[in-house]
Design a protein around this motif. Structure first.
Motif: not given
Length: 404
Positions: A150-155, A26-28, A157-158
């Motif tokens: 991809l899912i974690g970093s996208t969510i 999530l924080p990536h 960043s949003w």
């Protein structure tokens, strides 16, 4: 082993793995921004990352020994509590000391997790005489990893710019769910690697001795550890410096997230190539030779000022090194014994971690003297030349007739 139980175990692992990867990623895409907000400077962020690497280096091999001796399931669960502790410290802390402690716990969590349930599933495949499915399991795990990243970093960043650092509460929730899934649905059964020694130290010393003996007797295991070691000079340079390199080449920083997605897609494709030790033949050796040629062409093209030539060359190198990583993981997992899979897998990872630290320290020093393009090219050259040497030794060994 009951096949129904095995299928239930592997599904439980996949679901828990996805939750954990999303929680951690999530924080990536906003981690630097987040740590700046915590009051850290760029140099302090590098110190925090070094503390993480040091924690893994110190604890990974001992944790692998414990996983071979005791419960892999319990170690997996303990590692997730360390991860939750890290999330809580990041939520509450605001200075380099607290962040360093948090990332130290993060490193311990990663080390404890290494060679636990994933290693037990590989052992189960071997027990079921399904060694040919080891590569499929490793491939699936890595593909789930890339998708979850991809899912974690996208969510992340949003939602970061909407709820701020509170997105770590989501990470904690997902981690707790993964613990519950493994605790309730994963059935641990293997008792074969548990010693009768009442003294844990004695058991660990025996495991170290038998592991060294196995490593000495297997040329393939040593080669795959060597390949893991030298490839880190590429991966750490790629992970830590690619954004600075792309800025140096004149790429727009607003498009960096697109390149990050492309890197993940390339990795996904590389890990989707069907492969196992049994499939190595003259044709696959030609493929390895072609990939070696691609690496050389890619290295020559990295200093090129043409953005298209540079980008294509860079992406080709990412693909080839990711496949080599897959290659070494599969061959190592198939060659290592059931009794020592966790400790030797952790040893392999620790060797890679040592190479990572060497690469980061050298790059940090050289960046004060040379351009980022030169430092990247130097690291890539070291990784490519060394990898080609290891691969050529492996190919020559495979070409020798097996003694009757």
């Amino acid at each position: 082993m009951n096949k129904k139980v095995f299928n239930k175990n592997i599904i439980s692992f996949y679901i828990a793995f996805i939750f954990i990867t999303i929680a951690s990623s999530l924080p990536h895409s906003v981690l630097t921004v987040l740590l700046f907000q915590k009051g850290l400077s760029l140099s302090q962020i590098m110190i925090v990352q070094a503390v993480y690497s040091l924690a893994i280096l110190l604890s990974e091999y001992p944790s692998g020994l414990l996983a071979d001796i005791y419960s892999k399931k319990n170690l997996f669960i303990i590692s997730k509590f360390f991860l939750i502790l890290m999330f809580i410290l990041v939520l509450c802390g605001k200075n380099i000391v607290v962040m360093s402690i948090a990332w130290f716990f993060y490193g311990i969590s990663s080390a404890l997790d290494s060679g636990t349930i994933d290693a037990e599933i590989i052992n189960d495949l071997k027990t079921l005489n399904q060694e040919n499915k080891v590569s499929k399991f490793i491939s699936n795990t890595n593909r789930f990893n890339f998708i979850s990243l991809l899912i974690g970093s996208t969510i992340g960043s949003w939602i970061y710019y909407r709820i701020g650092i509170r997105f770590y509460f989501i990470s904690i929730l997902l981690t707790l769910l993964s613990i519950l899934i493994i605790q309730i649905f994963y059935l641990e059964h293997s008792k074969m690697s548990r010693p009768n020694d009442s003294n844990a130290l004695t058991g660990m010393l025996k495991q170290i001795n038998s592991g060294i003996t196995e490593l000495k007797g297997s040329f393939d295991l040593k080669l795959m550890i060597a390949l893991t070691f030298v490839s880190q000079f590429f991966f750490q340079t790629h992970y830590q410096i690619w954004q600075a390199l792309f800025l140096f080449k004149g790429f727009n920083k607003k498009n960096f997230f697109i390149y990050y997605i492309i890197f993940q897609l390339i990795s996904f494709i590389a890990y989707s190539i069907p492969f196992s030790s049994r499939s190595i033949n003259k044709k696959s050796k030609r493929y390895l030779s072609v990939e070696g040629l691609i690496m050389i062409i890619g290295l020559i093209s990295i200093p090129n000022n043409n953005k298209i030539i540079f980008l294509v060359s860079y992406l080709m190198l990412v693909f080839v090194f990711t496949f080599f990583d897959y290659f070494s993981n599969v061959l190592f997992s198939e060659a290592v014994s059931i009794e020592r899979i966790s400790s030797l897998t952790s040893l392999k990872s620790s060797c890679g971690r040592i190479a990572s630290l060497i690469s980061m320290m050298l790059s940090s020093f050289l960046l004060n003297l040379f351009s980022v393009s030169f430092v990247v090219t130097l690291n890539f050259a070291c990784a490519i030349i060394s990898s080609l040497v290891v691969i050529s030794i492996f190919v020559k060994k495979q070409a020798r007739p097996t003694p009757e």
